[in-house]
Design a protein around this motif. Sequence first.
Motif, PDB file in Angstrom:
ATOM      1  N   UNK A 119     155.625  71.938  17.545  1.00 39.66           N
ATOM      2  CA  UNK A 119     155.013  72.202  18.854  1.00 39.66           C
ATOM      3  C   UNK A 119     155.860  73.185  19.647  1.00 39.66           C
ATOM      4  N   UNK A 120     157.179  73.005  19.598  1.00 38.97           N
ATOM      5  CA  UNK A 120     158.049  73.866  20.393  1.00 38.97           C
ATOM      6  C   UNK A 120     157.987  75.312  19.932  1.00 38.97           C
ATOM      7  N   UNK A 121     157.669  75.540  18.661  1.00 36.71           N
ATOM      8  CA  UNK A 121     157.548  76.909  18.163  1.00 36.71           C
ATOM      9  C   UNK A 121     156.433  77.665  18.876  1.00 36.71           C
ATOM     10  N   UNK A 122     155.321  76.964  19.105  1.00 39.82           N
ATOM     11  CA  UNK A 122     154.144  77.608  19.676  1.00 39.82           C
ATOM     12  C   UNK A 122     153.928  77.208  21.141  1.00 39.82           C
ATOM     13  N   UNK A 123     154.999  76.768  21.792  1.00 42.05           N
ATOM     14  CA  UNK A 123     154.865  76.213  23.144  1.00 42.05           C
ATOM     15  C   UNK A 123     154.191  77.168  24.112  1.00 42.05           C
ATOM     16  N   UNK A 124     154.549  78.440  24.063  1.00 45.95           N
ATOM     17  CA  UNK A 124     154.000  79.384  25.033  1.00 45.95           C
ATOM     18  C   UNK A 124     152.521  79.651  24.775  1.00 45.95           C
ATOM     19  N   UNK A 125     152.133  79.810  23.506  1.00 51.64           N
ATOM     20  CA  UNK A 125     150.722  80.001  23.180  1.00 51.64           C
ATOM     21  C   UNK A 125     149.903  78.787  23.598  1.00 51.64           C
TER      22      UNK A 125
END
Length: 322
Positions: free
Chosen positions: A305-311
């Motif tokens: 989740x943290x990888x794609x947090x901004x998206x």
Amino acid sequence: MNAKNLLKILGISFVISAVGLLGFLFWGLSKLPSVSDLKKALTPPALQKAAHASGTESAKPLAANNSETSVEAAETSPAPEASPAMSAREKLAQDTVDVLLKDFADPRKPLVDGCRNLEKAAQSGLLRDPQNASAKYFFSSLSDGNHDPMVETAAPILRFIFRAPGMEQVVEQIMNADAQNDQGLLKKAEFYYEIYRAGDYLQKHTSDMDQILQKSYNMHYLARAVAAKPELAKDSATLDFCEQMEKNINAGGEFDADEAASEMSKFLDSAGLDAKAIGYDPAYRSKVKVQFNSTRVGVNDSWVVSLFARDIERAQKAPSGK
């Protein structure tokens, strides 16, 4: 399939991917929306903007992203049928569909396959922004068969989730939903039964998900280490270490998180890399939480989740209708 429907599928697909990581909201059976209603509701506006922007990115891969003003202008102006932006949008949507149905949901594919292409880590486009992975690149890379180890090592938990009993049927019903062909309460009941099956299975397999996330976390940061120091990809000890991790993920072998973290820390030290510099936290321990009741099924607390947090944040906060 026209571009509008493909874009809608892209938005839905991204949300479905987040089912296993962020949560999926539902209503009581007596007030259930139809499958096509869900299909309409689950179109994140932020991903629509991302799809428009991908057209210019594909034309100018080394250029900075367009400003939001430029993207909004593109949305309000009718695009020619054969425009590059339309082509990129269609491809992105189709890539996502292909990955969901032909990769994530296919039990014949291994949970991870990243070591044989470890040398590609240095060229990965997943983390051009170190603070946020690109969901567009993630799906496109998997669909195109790029064998990017940075992408591969982030995919195991999604493959596990989409292979839960009932999940493939949920995806297919949403993909094929048509407002003019809704089949009433019986069809809704079948749809939500499949959701129940998937949620029930995931709730009973949190320990399996914890192990997959913990193992893939270490393997992902090994790929990051190779990206930071490409010569490691040709080191036999590095390859052996990677293959041991990969085999353990695919075979579901025994695993001790503390021991694995210690081994990973030793590997980074021997490679002359600082764990903090590449983002590795030896204290990280996966603690999956499944929310599952009459109105909600979801899995969260994942490093993915943290990888794609901004998206994800953009998709959740973007106002509807834009």
